[in-house]
Design an enzyme around this catalytic site. Structure first.
Site, mmCIF file in Angstrom:
data_model
loop_
_atom_site.group_PDB
_atom_site.id
_atom_site.type_symbol
_atom_site.label_atom_id
_atom_site.label_comp_id
_atom_site.label_asym_id
_atom_site.label_seq_id
_atom_site.Cartn_x
_atom_site.Cartn_y
_atom_site.Cartn_z
ATOM 1 N N HIS B 231 11.964 -1.354 -8.871
ATOM 2 C CA HIS B 231 10.616 -0.844 -8.671
ATOM 3 C C HIS B 231 10.200 0.015 -9.849
ATOM 4 O O HIS B 231 9.070 -0.065 -10.307
ATOM 5 C CB HIS B 231 10.427 -0.078 -7.365
ATOM 6 C CG HIS B 231 8.964 0.218 -7.192
ATOM 7 N ND1 HIS B 231 8.044 -0.776 -7.003
ATOM 8 C CD2 HIS B 231 8.252 1.348 -7.317
ATOM 9 C CE1 HIS B 231 6.826 -0.269 -6.986
ATOM 10 N NE2 HIS B 231 6.918 1.024 -7.180
ATOM 11 N N TYR B 235 6.910 0.659 -13.202
ATOM 12 C CA TYR B 235 6.295 1.833 -13.835
ATOM 13 C C TYR B 235 6.650 1.910 -15.312
ATOM 14 O O TYR B 235 5.887 2.463 -16.102
ATOM 15 C CB TYR B 235 6.674 3.101 -13.079
ATOM 16 C CG TYR B 235 5.962 3.146 -11.748
ATOM 17 C CD1 TYR B 235 4.606 3.434 -11.710
ATOM 18 C CD2 TYR B 235 6.610 2.814 -10.570
ATOM 19 C CE1 TYR B 235 3.916 3.413 -10.517
ATOM 20 C CE2 TYR B 235 5.922 2.795 -9.364
ATOM 21 C CZ TYR B 235 4.573 3.102 -9.348
ATOM 22 O OH TYR B 235 3.896 3.067 -8.174
ATOM 23 N N HIS B 382 -0.619 -9.877 -6.005
ATOM 24 C CA HIS B 382 -0.658 -8.428 -6.257
ATOM 25 C C HIS B 382 -0.185 -8.088 -7.673
ATOM 26 O O HIS B 382 -0.880 -7.394 -8.418
ATOM 27 C CB HIS B 382 0.203 -7.693 -5.225
ATOM 28 C CG HIS B 382 0.797 -6.416 -5.736
ATOM 29 N ND1 HIS B 382 0.043 -5.278 -5.939
ATOM 30 C CD2 HIS B 382 2.056 -6.098 -6.130
ATOM 31 C CE1 HIS B 382 0.820 -4.325 -6.416
ATOM 32 N NE2 HIS B 382 2.040 -4.788 -6.552
ATOM 33 N N PHE B 383 0.987 -8.597 -8.061
ATOM 34 C CA PHE B 383 1.513 -8.063 -9.324
ATOM 35 C C PHE B 383 0.865 -8.691 -10.554
ATOM 36 O O PHE B 383 1.029 -8.170 -11.655
ATOM 37 C CB PHE B 383 3.043 -8.028 -9.368
ATOM 38 C CG PHE B 383 3.780 -9.330 -9.399
ATOM 39 C CD1 PHE B 383 3.676 -10.188 -10.466
ATOM 40 C CD2 PHE B 383 4.647 -9.666 -8.364
ATOM 41 C CE1 PHE B 383 4.389 -11.378 -10.508
ATOM 42 C CE2 PHE B 383 5.371 -10.848 -8.393
ATOM 43 C CZ PHE B 383 5.235 -11.703 -9.469
ATOM 44 N N HIS B 384 0.091 -9.780 -10.353
ATOM 45 C CA HIS B 384 -0.714 -10.206 -11.503
ATOM 46 C C HIS B 384 -1.948 -9.318 -11.654
ATOM 47 O O HIS B 384 -2.630 -9.388 -12.677
ATOM 48 C CB HIS B 384 -1.089 -11.679 -11.387
ATOM 49 C CG HIS B 384 0.052 -12.588 -11.781
ATOM 50 N ND1 HIS B 384 1.074 -12.915 -10.926
ATOM 51 C CD2 HIS B 384 0.355 -13.195 -12.964
ATOM 52 C CE1 HIS B 384 1.953 -13.688 -11.561
ATOM 53 N NE2 HIS B 384 1.548 -13.869 -12.796
ATOM 54 N N ARG B 445 5.856 -17.833 -2.086
ATOM 55 C CA ARG B 445 5.926 -17.662 -3.528
ATOM 56 C C ARG B 445 7.179 -18.375 -4.030
ATOM 57 O O ARG B 445 7.988 -18.845 -3.241
ATOM 58 C CB ARG B 445 5.983 -16.177 -3.889
ATOM 59 C CG ARG B 445 7.291 -15.525 -3.499
ATOM 60 C CD ARG B 445 7.335 -14.047 -3.824
ATOM 61 N NE ARG B 445 7.546 -13.810 -5.242
ATOM 62 C CZ ARG B 445 8.051 -12.667 -5.731
ATOM 63 N NH1 ARG B 445 8.395 -11.687 -4.931
ATOM 64 N NH2 ARG B 445 8.209 -12.510 -7.023
ATOM 65 N N ARG B 446 7.337 -18.454 -5.352
ATOM 66 C CA ARG B 446 8.538 -19.031 -5.971
ATOM 67 C C ARG B 446 8.852 -20.414 -5.420
ATOM 68 O O ARG B 446 9.998 -20.746 -5.180
ATOM 69 C CB ARG B 446 9.754 -18.129 -5.728
ATOM 70 C CG ARG B 446 9.567 -16.731 -6.198
ATOM 71 C CD ARG B 446 10.817 -15.929 -6.087
ATOM 72 N NE ARG B 446 10.942 -15.092 -7.266
ATOM 73 C CZ ARG B 446 11.939 -14.263 -7.508
ATOM 74 N NH1 ARG B 446 12.932 -14.193 -6.664
ATOM 75 N NH2 ARG B 446 11.970 -13.545 -8.587
#
Lengths: 155, 556
Positions: B231, B235, B382-384, B445-446
């Site tokens: 995680h 950051y 989300h993470f894109h 996903r994946r």
């Protein structure tokens, strides 16, 4: 300075929102009895086929209206491939894997969990609506990953 | 306004030509990786739209081989190559001191060698384990060794920054660390601490296991160590972008950063809270007590707070700029911002997309609610919007001044630079809208959807948007690459910016009082380690020793 007053107001509102969200989640757990998978026992992944209860996978009624579904997920299938449960029954899924990490997501439900070698995964759900629900392996498990699925039939 | 002398006056800091070269080549490695990575990104997006273009990719033996390459190239190599160049440069400029050339070379060499090992393992299809490297899927040892070298290159970059800080402190007793240097160093100190668990996992378990020295490994423990780092790695990607938003963007927008102290507090909060939150990636895992997952949920909500503070601070700095340019009314200042300036416009688009990234991330972190979306396409949706847009667009925006600064050539085609950012932004918003909505319908996903033996008509609309958005993203990055390549080879000599655009702050750093403790980095490092021990200690105490139960599987 005025801008720092605004900043403090903004940050307090943000903090209150976050605390409110956490309170809602606490209510979900304690008030509505919604839970995440937790510790549910360990197993030797190379002995899964000969270790109870996974030596006899399938559906069992453990009390009136309560069922236990014992399953394994392995490359690239679930055993049993199709499970049938009655509508309105409370169903506990007890699942593990003899090989690599797999996913176990029953669509339209919150049964969404990981199968990790060495660990037994358990969670429960009540199916109120009859129909067919796909169980999808949603964690990459090798070249045949996208062919790995099963089915829950609710009658 | 009392700007510190090192802010506006770059004298005392000249970047030697040799440093310029190593920094430039470090960052180029990232651009090459990104450009390779987007080809499979396109194939994945189109697969979700039920279109198979993989057969046109020569040499690729499968979807998951490409997915591994996409993850490693874009999320690890591109991001850390940028940070390895950007953060040391910011530290050197802020503190007005030179970097150590030997360490610049070492950092570049490790990054290059690590990449060559990973490229060998992935292109020969011996490492199709995806970037999460979950055991007991087992890759060739060169894959793990290559990733270790890439992490080592970041440690060397940090060592270079800390040496600059040590030298600066010797000459500036009792002075406050200049803000730009402070936040750059805190960012990589956080990453250094965060990278230790994955170092244990790779060096202690996965590498010896892939070499045959260990027969079996522990899937749950190595997975937990991955997310102990995993995680915070998010950051580590984001904080260099925040460095630009806080310390450079206000200057580019004609504004000022509003608070020196708040900015330092925000970075200290990221140092403290980025790492002890990893179990929120494992909410649905067996073997981890629900109560420990709850503790991590609370801490994850905590790390949302400094991002809220960032939203205020950065927008306030932009507003100061917009009003200084004649903007009136509640929102009139937005139109007055220099939207035709590619570097600033690109980073403002990054901030815009990050609003959605932050909100969707908070939903991921929401404990039992995570069961609705875990491992569905919601998550890459989300993470894109975080690493795939806030970080990527900021890196692009910074490149629009940084590459000219490092090469001594003006930016080639401002129009194309601006277009690349807008096309990418529109693309990523459509793409994420598709992935998020189909994810709510359970699309995994994946997964090589176009070849899957099951489907669901409810996924078709979201899948189509994913394909359309992903195609636009591909063209956006391709145009970015052309702009950079043309700048390097054909930019006008001498038309580059002469200095890093360092911002002033409305309130200067205090020379007395509690704020001075913010600069005592050792205290905060110890506090971070204590928090990590509280967050992970109970699980490790309960779980250890490791359960070496799984032999390796090569299923690719």
């Amino acid at each position: 300075m005025k801008i720092h007053t605004y900043e403090n107001v903004f940050l307090w509102l943000g903090a209150i929102t976050l605390v409110g969200c956490m309170a809602a989640l606490a209510y979900g757990s304690f008030g509505l009895d919604i839970h995440l998978p937790t510790r549910a026992g360990e197993i030797d992944p190379q002995q899964v086929r000969s270790t109870a209860p996974f030596d006899q996978p399938g559906v069992r009624e453990i009390a009136p209206g309560r069922y236990e579904v014992v399953m394994t997920g392995q490359i690239w299938s679930f055993t049993p491939a199709v499970v049938e449960v009655p509508r309105g029954a409370e169903v506990t899924f007890v699942v593990t894997t003899p090989d690599v990490i797999h996913g176990f997501h029953i669509e339209k439900t919150r049964i969404n969990m990981m199968l990790i070698p060495g660990q037994i995964t358990r969670n429960r759900h009540r199916f109120d609506t009859p129909g067919e629900y796909a169980i999808i392996c949603h964690e990459y498990c090798g070249v045949g990953h996208h062919t790995m699925y099963g089915k829950v039939v609710v009658k | 306004v009392k700007p510190t002398p090192t802010v506006l006056d770059p004298t005392g800091f000249t970047l030697p030509e040799e440093h310029r070269t190593w920094l430039r080549w470090t960052i180029y490695i990232g651009y090459v990786a990104l450009t390779a990575g987007i080809f499979h990104g396109l194939a994945q997006a189109l697969s979700y739209a039920n279109i198979d273009i993989l057969r046109f990719f020569p040499g690729l033996r499968g979807y998951y081989q490409g997915l591994t390459a996409h993850g490693v190239a874009n999320a690890i190599v591109f991001t850390f190559a940028f940070s390895n160049g950007f953060l040391p440069l910011m530290t050197a400029r802020a503190l007005g001191r030179p970097l150590a050339p030997a360490l610049l070379k070492a950092s570049f060499g490790l990054l290059l060698a690590g990449n060559l090992l990973v490229i060998y393992a992935v292109t020969t299809n011996q490492a199709s384990v995806l970037y999460t490297s979950y055991a007991p899927l087992q890759a060739h040892w060169t894959y793990y060794a290559g990733l270790v070298l890439i992490v080592l290159s970041t440690w060397v970059a940090l060592a270079n920054m800390l040496l600059v800080l040590r030298g600066w402190r010797r000459d500036h007793r009792n002075a406050r660390i200049p803000l730009l240097g402070y936040i750059s160093i805190v960012s990589y100190v956080m990453w250094f601490l965060a990278s230790l668990p994955i170092a244990v996992s790779f060096l202690g378990f996965l590498l010896p296991w892939s070499l045959g020295w260990l027969e079996k490994t522990d899937p749950l423990l190595t997975r937990t160590l991955f997310w102990f780092t995993g995680h915070a790695i998010v950051y580590a990607w984001l904080l260099p972008a925040y460095v630009s938003w806080y310390a450079l963007v206000p200057r580019q927008a004609g504004g000022r950063l509003i608070s020196d102290a708040y900015t330092r507090v925000v970075f200290i909060l990221f140092l403290l809270l980025s790492i002890p939150t990893g179990f929120h990636h494992q909410y649905t895992d067996p073997g981890i007590p629900e109560a420990i997952k709850a503790v991590h949920a609370v801490l994850t909500f905590g790390v949302f707070f400094p991002s809220l503070a960032t939203a205020f601070s950065v927008v306030a700095a932009l507003e100061i700029g917009g009003r200084a340019a004649g903007g009136r009314g509640l929102l009139g200042w937005i139109a007055k911002l220099p939207w035709s300036e590619p570097s600033l416009a690109t980073q403002m688009l990054a901030m815009l997309t990050f609003v959605f990234g932050g909100i969707s991330g908070l939903i991921n972190a929401s404990f039992t609610m995570n069961q609705v979306i875990h491992n569905t396409t919601w998550v890459p949706g989300h993470f894109h919007l975080t690493v795939g847009s806030a970080v990527t667009l900021t890196h692009m925006g910074v490149a629009f001044w940084l590459i000219p600064y490092l090469t001594g050539r003006g930016l080639w085609s401002r129009g194309m630079a601006l277009s690349s950012a807008w096309i990418y932004t529109i693309g990523v918003l459509i793409f994420a809208r598709g992935m998020i909505s189909a994810g709510l319908e359970g699309m995994p996903r994946r997964t090589f959807r176009v070849a899957a033996t099951y489907t669901n008509p409810a996924w078709d609309f979201g899948g189509a948007l994913t394909g359309i958005g992903g195609t636009l993203m591909f063209f956006g990055i391709a145009m970015f690459f052309i702009v950079i390549a043309m700048t390097v080879f054909a930019g006008v000599r001498g038309a580059q910016p002469r200095d890093v655009p360092v911002s002033e702050t409305l309130t200067a750093p205090a020379l007395a009082g509690w704020e001075r403790y913010l600069d005592r980095l050792g205290i905060w490092v110890v506090a971070t380690i204590v928090l990590c021990a509280i967050a992970y200690g109970p699980f490790l105490a309960m779980y250890l020793p490791a359960r070496l139960v799984s032999p390796g599987f090569r299923l690719f």
